[in-house]
Design a protein around this motif. Structure first.
Motif, PDB file in Angstrom:
ATOM      1  N   THR A  11      17.615 -19.497  19.878  1.00 45.70           N
ATOM      2  CA  THR A  11      17.490 -20.375  18.717  1.00 45.70           C
ATOM      3  C   THR A  11      18.756 -21.216  18.619  1.00 45.70           C
ATOM      4  O   THR A  11      19.868 -20.693  18.750  1.00 45.70           O
ATOM      5  N   VAL A  12      18.588 -22.518  18.402  1.00 47.02           N
ATOM      6  CA  VAL A  12      19.747 -23.399  18.242  1.00 47.02           C
ATOM      7  C   VAL A  12      20.246 -23.233  16.807  1.00 47.02           C
ATOM      8  O   VAL A  12      19.618 -23.700  15.857  1.00 47.02           O
ATOM      9  N   GLU A  13      21.368 -22.557  16.645  1.00 43.82           N
ATOM     10  CA  GLU A  13      21.877 -22.242  15.305  1.00 43.82           C
ATOM     11  C   GLU A  13      22.620 -23.403  14.676  1.00 43.82           C
ATOM     12  O   GLU A  13      22.467 -23.695  13.485  1.00 43.82           O
ATOM     13  N   LYS A  14      23.451 -24.069  15.481  1.00 44.04           N
ATOM     14  CA  LYS A  14      24.210 -25.208  14.927  1.00 44.04           C
ATOM     15  C   LYS A  14      24.748 -26.089  16.046  1.00 44.04           C
ATOM     16  O   LYS A  14      24.769 -25.692  17.217  1.00 44.04           O
ATOM     17  N   PHE A  15      25.161 -27.275  15.645  1.00 48.71           N
ATOM     18  CA  PHE A  15      25.808 -28.218  16.559  1.00 48.71           C
ATOM     19  C   PHE A  15      27.287 -28.221  16.212  1.00 48.71           C
ATOM     20  O   PHE A  15      27.671 -28.453  15.053  1.00 48.71           O
ATOM     21  N   ILE A  16      28.136 -27.928  17.185  1.00 57.59           N
ATOM     22  CA  ILE A  16      29.571 -27.789  16.938  1.00 57.59           C
ATOM     23  C   ILE A  16      30.317 -28.959  17.566  1.00 57.59           C
ATOM     24  O   ILE A  16      30.172 -29.230  18.763  1.00 57.59           O
ATOM     25  N   GLN A  17      31.097 -29.645  16.764  1.00 59.88           N
ATOM     26  CA  GLN A  17      31.926 -30.743  17.258  1.00 59.88           C
ATOM     27  C   GLN A  17      33.334 -30.225  17.511  1.00 59.88           C
ATOM     28  O   GLN A  17      33.986 -29.699  16.615  1.00 59.88           O
ATOM     29  N   LEU A  18      33.785 -30.370  18.743  1.00 56.09           N
ATOM     30  CA  LEU A  18      35.103 -29.912  19.157  1.00 56.09           C
ATOM     31  C   LEU A  18      35.961 -31.116  19.526  1.00 56.09           C
ATOM     32  O   LEU A  18      35.433 -32.207  19.769  1.00 56.09           O
ATOM     33  N   PRO A  19      37.279 -30.956  19.602  1.00 61.17           N
ATOM     34  CA  PRO A  19      38.159 -32.092  19.901  1.00 61.17           C
ATOM     35  C   PRO A  19      37.810 -32.818  21.197  1.00 61.17           C
ATOM     36  O   PRO A  19      37.835 -34.045  21.259  1.00 61.17           O
ATOM     37  N   ASN A  20      37.481 -32.064  22.247  1.00 59.69           N
ATOM     38  CA  ASN A  20      37.247 -32.684  23.549  1.00 59.69           C
ATOM     39  C   ASN A  20      35.786 -32.701  23.973  1.00 59.69           C
ATOM     40  O   ASN A  20      35.429 -33.370  24.943  1.00 59.69           O
ATOM     41  N   SER A  21      34.938 -31.966  23.284  1.00 60.67           N
ATOM     42  CA  SER A  21      33.530 -31.909  23.658  1.00 60.67           C
ATOM     43  C   SER A  21      32.720 -31.331  22.507  1.00 60.67           C
ATOM     44  O   SER A  21      33.266 -30.742  21.575  1.00 60.67           O
ATOM     45  N   ASN A  22      31.408 -31.521  22.595  1.00 65.36           N
ATOM     46  CA  ASN A  22      30.500 -30.967  21.595  1.00 65.36           C
ATOM     47  C   ASN A  22      29.600 -29.931  22.254  1.00 65.36           C
ATOM     48  O   ASN A  22      29.292 -30.018  23.448  1.00 65.36           O
ATOM     49  N   SER A  23      29.163 -28.948  21.451  1.00 66.28           N
ATOM     50  CA  SER A  23      28.329 -27.880  21.995  1.00 66.28           C
ATOM     51  C   SER A  23      27.264 -27.475  20.992  1.00 66.28           C
ATOM     52  O   SER A  23      27.422 -27.662  19.776  1.00 66.28           O
ATOM     53  N   TYR A  24      26.178 -26.903  21.540  1.00 62.17           N
ATOM     54  CA  TYR A  24      25.183 -26.237  20.710  1.00 62.17           C
ATOM     55  C   TYR A  24      25.517 -24.747  20.689  1.00 62.17           C
ATOM     56  O   TYR A  24      25.840 -24.165  21.731  1.00 62.17           O
ATOM     57  N   LEU A  25      25.433 -24.142  19.518  1.00 61.31           N
ATOM     58  CA  LEU A  25      25.599 -22.697  19.415  1.00 61.31           C
ATOM     59  C   LEU A  25      24.210 -22.072  19.452  1.00 61.31           C
ATOM     60  O   LEU A  25      23.374 -22.327  18.578  1.00 61.31           O
ATOM     61  N   LEU A  26      23.958 -21.287  20.494  1.00 61.85           N
ATOM     62  CA  LEU A  26      22.656 -20.670  20.688  1.00 61.85           C
ATOM     63  C   LEU A  26      22.724 -19.193  20.336  1.00 61.85           C
ATOM     64  O   LEU A  26      23.729 -18.517  20.611  1.00 61.85           O
ATOM     65  N   VAL A  27      21.641 -18.674  19.753  1.00 67.55           N
ATOM     66  CA  VAL A  27      21.579 -17.263  19.375  1.00 67.55           C
ATOM     67  C   VAL A  27      20.395 -16.607  20.059  1.00 67.55           C
ATOM     68  O   VAL A  27      19.250 -17.075  19.941  1.00 67.55           O
ATOM     69  N   HIS A  28      20.675 -15.525  20.785  1.00 71.06           N
ATOM     70  CA  HIS A  28      19.616 -14.735  21.411  1.00 71.06           C
ATOM     71  C   HIS A  28      19.092 -13.726  20.398  1.00 71.06           C
ATOM     72  O   HIS A  28      19.755 -13.411  19.405  1.00 71.06           O
ATOM     73  N   GLU A  29      17.884 -13.195  20.633  1.00 73.52           N
ATOM     74  CA  GLU A  29      17.291 -12.227  19.702  1.00 73.52           C
ATOM     75  C   GLU A  29      18.139 -10.969  19.563  1.00 73.52           C
ATOM     76  O   GLU A  29      18.058 -10.252  18.553  1.00 73.52           O
ATOM     77  N   SER A  30      18.996 -10.700  20.542  1.00 75.74           N
ATOM     78  CA  SER A  30      19.891  -9.542  20.481  1.00 75.74           C
ATOM     79  C   SER A  30      21.063  -9.784  19.535  1.00 75.74           C
ATOM     80  O   SER A  30      21.820  -8.857  19.225  1.00 75.74           O
ATOM     81  N   GLY A  31      21.234 -11.032  19.105  1.00 78.48           N
ATOM     82  CA  GLY A  31      22.373 -11.391  18.276  1.00 78.48           C
ATOM     83  C   GLY A  31      23.499 -12.033  19.070  1.00 78.48           C
ATOM     84  O   GLY A  31      24.460 -12.548  18.491  1.00 78.48           O
ATOM     85  N   LYS A  32      23.400 -12.001  20.397  1.00 77.51           N
ATOM     86  CA  LYS A  32      24.418 -12.594  21.253  1.00 77.51           C
ATOM     87  C   LYS A  32      24.433 -14.108  21.056  1.00 77.51           C
ATOM     88  O   LYS A  32      23.396 -14.773  21.095  1.00 77.51           O
ATOM     89  N   ARG A  33      25.639 -14.669  20.840  1.00 77.96           N
ATOM     90  CA  ARG A  33      25.806 -16.104  20.645  1.00 77.96           C
ATOM     91  C   ARG A  33      26.496 -16.719  21.869  1.00 77.96           C
ATOM     92  O   ARG A  33      27.493 -16.174  22.352  1.00 77.96           O
ATOM     93  N   LEU A  34      25.951 -17.834  22.327  1.00 81.02           N
ATOM     94  CA  LEU A  34      26.489 -18.518  23.492  1.00 81.02           C
ATOM     95  C   LEU A  34      26.574 -20.012  23.222  1.00 81.02           C
ATOM     96  O   LEU A  34      25.754 -20.560  22.487  1.00 81.02           O
ATOM     97  N   LEU A  35      27.553 -20.650  23.843  1.00 78.99           N
ATOM     98  CA  LEU A  35      27.714 -22.100  23.696  1.00 78.99           C
ATOM     99  C   LEU A  35      27.045 -22.830  24.861  1.00 78.99           C
ATOM    100  O   LEU A  35      27.140 -22.401  26.012  1.00 78.99           O
ATOM    101  N   LEU A  36      26.402 -23.943  24.528  1.00 76.46           N
ATOM    102  CA  LEU A  36      25.793 -24.809  25.535  1.00 76.46           C
ATOM    103  C   LEU A  36      26.406 -26.193  25.400  1.00 76.46           C
ATOM    104  O   LEU A  36      26.239 -26.843  24.357  1.00 76.46           O
TER     105      LEU A  36
END
Length: 302
Positions: A11-36
């Motif tokens: 699930t795409v939880e949020k869009f994160i804006q970083l100084p040098n790049s932007n990422s999507y914060l993804l959440v797996h059903e296990s609760g594990k969060r990963l950046l894309l």
């Protein structure tokens, strides 16, 4: 819990804006969060709250997980019609660089043996999607895979001549060629200690074909001989979780004669600084592939 090559829903939880790049914060059903990283997938129309399917592309030695979301149009293993932008010559006679355009107007390049194309090029042609990385299809030209089939799949050794080097996407490669104009590409950085020179004949272990018809080979090492046993000093022990080869053993870290790091699967505990005998069972990327010789076995040590 994650395995390389496997697909998982996020699930795409949020869009994160970083100084040098932007990422999507993804959440797996296990609760594990990963950046894309978002920069590669602008045309995928990924939105917060959406469910997306991702393949685990790689898990590095520190456990960091790299994802590749499902492409909106292309599927790995299937063939599609691509517009051909241009055919470019290369510094190596017999190798052509073909530029095609994908559905999102990205220009994609692939090297192929020139004889694979001869009179086949028109305004468009069918290519097979063999992988997708960072939103870009990696292609092969189906016809090129049959140009060197005279080299049997069970061949032990092939002799090739180093005909030059090529720069491919910023990476320098050695170009090896057989007498019958079959080619192989090797990254220079893996073989600097081989001291290879142009027009040198190189003996190599043949292990198959790339998707574009190039030979996949491992040059014979300048020092380590197949089947021979050598002494190595254990410099460390690492967790040996390897998703490609399907093993979960400890790995003894040793260094070869040229200071190249090598890993050896071990069944029994070893101490740092301990001398172990290893047999050379192959080569990969300029390093010997090793297996531990049990102490009770006789060997021909070097």
């Amino acid at each position: 819990m994650f395995k390389e090559g496997e697909w998982y829903n996020f699930t795409v939880e949020k869009f994160i804006q970083l100084p040098n790049s932007n990422s999507y914060l993804l959440v797996h059903e296990s609760g594990k969060r990963l950046l894309l990283p978002a920069e590669y997938y602008v045309k995928y129309n990924i939105v917060v709250g959406a469910q997306i399917r991702c393949r685990v592309d790689k898990i590095n030695c520190t456990g960091q997980i790299f994802l590749e979301p499902e492409h909106p149009f292309y599927e790995i293993g299937k063939s599609y019609n691509f517009e051909i932008v241009e055919e470019q010559s290369t510094p190596i006679k017999g190798i052509t660089n073909v530029v095609v355009r994908d559905v999102f107007s990205n220009n994609l390049t692939l090297l192929v043996p020139s004889k694979s194309f001869d009179s086949r090029l028109t305004a468009s042609s069918v290519f097979t999607v063999v992988n997708i990385k960072k939103g870009l299809p990696i292609l092969s030209f189906p016809a090129s895979k049959h140009q060197c089939k005279h080299i049997a799949a069970d061949s032990k050794m092939v002799e090739m001549t180093l005909v030059g080097t090529m720069l491919i996407q910023g990476e320098e490669y050695y170009v090896l060629q057989t007498e019958t104009e079959c080619f192989s590409l090797l990254k220079v950085k893996h073989y600097k200690h081989y001291n290879l020179v142009k027009n040198e004949v190189v003996r190599a272990i043949f292990r198959g074909y790339s998707d574009n018809g190039f030979l996949k080979v491992d040059p014979v090492h300048p020092y380590y001989q197949l089947g021979k046993t050598y002494d190595f000093i254990v410099k460390g022990v690492e967790n040996g979780l390897n998703f490609d080869e399907g093993y979960n053993k400890s790995i003894a870290v040793v260094y070869d004669k040229f200071g190249m790091k090598c890993g050896v699967k071990i069944d029994n505990a070893v101490a740092i600084g301990e001398n172990i005998k290893c047999r050379v069972v192959g080569y990969r990327k300029g390093r010997p592939q090793l297996e531990v010789v049990p102490k009770e076995q006789k060997d021909n040590s070097f």
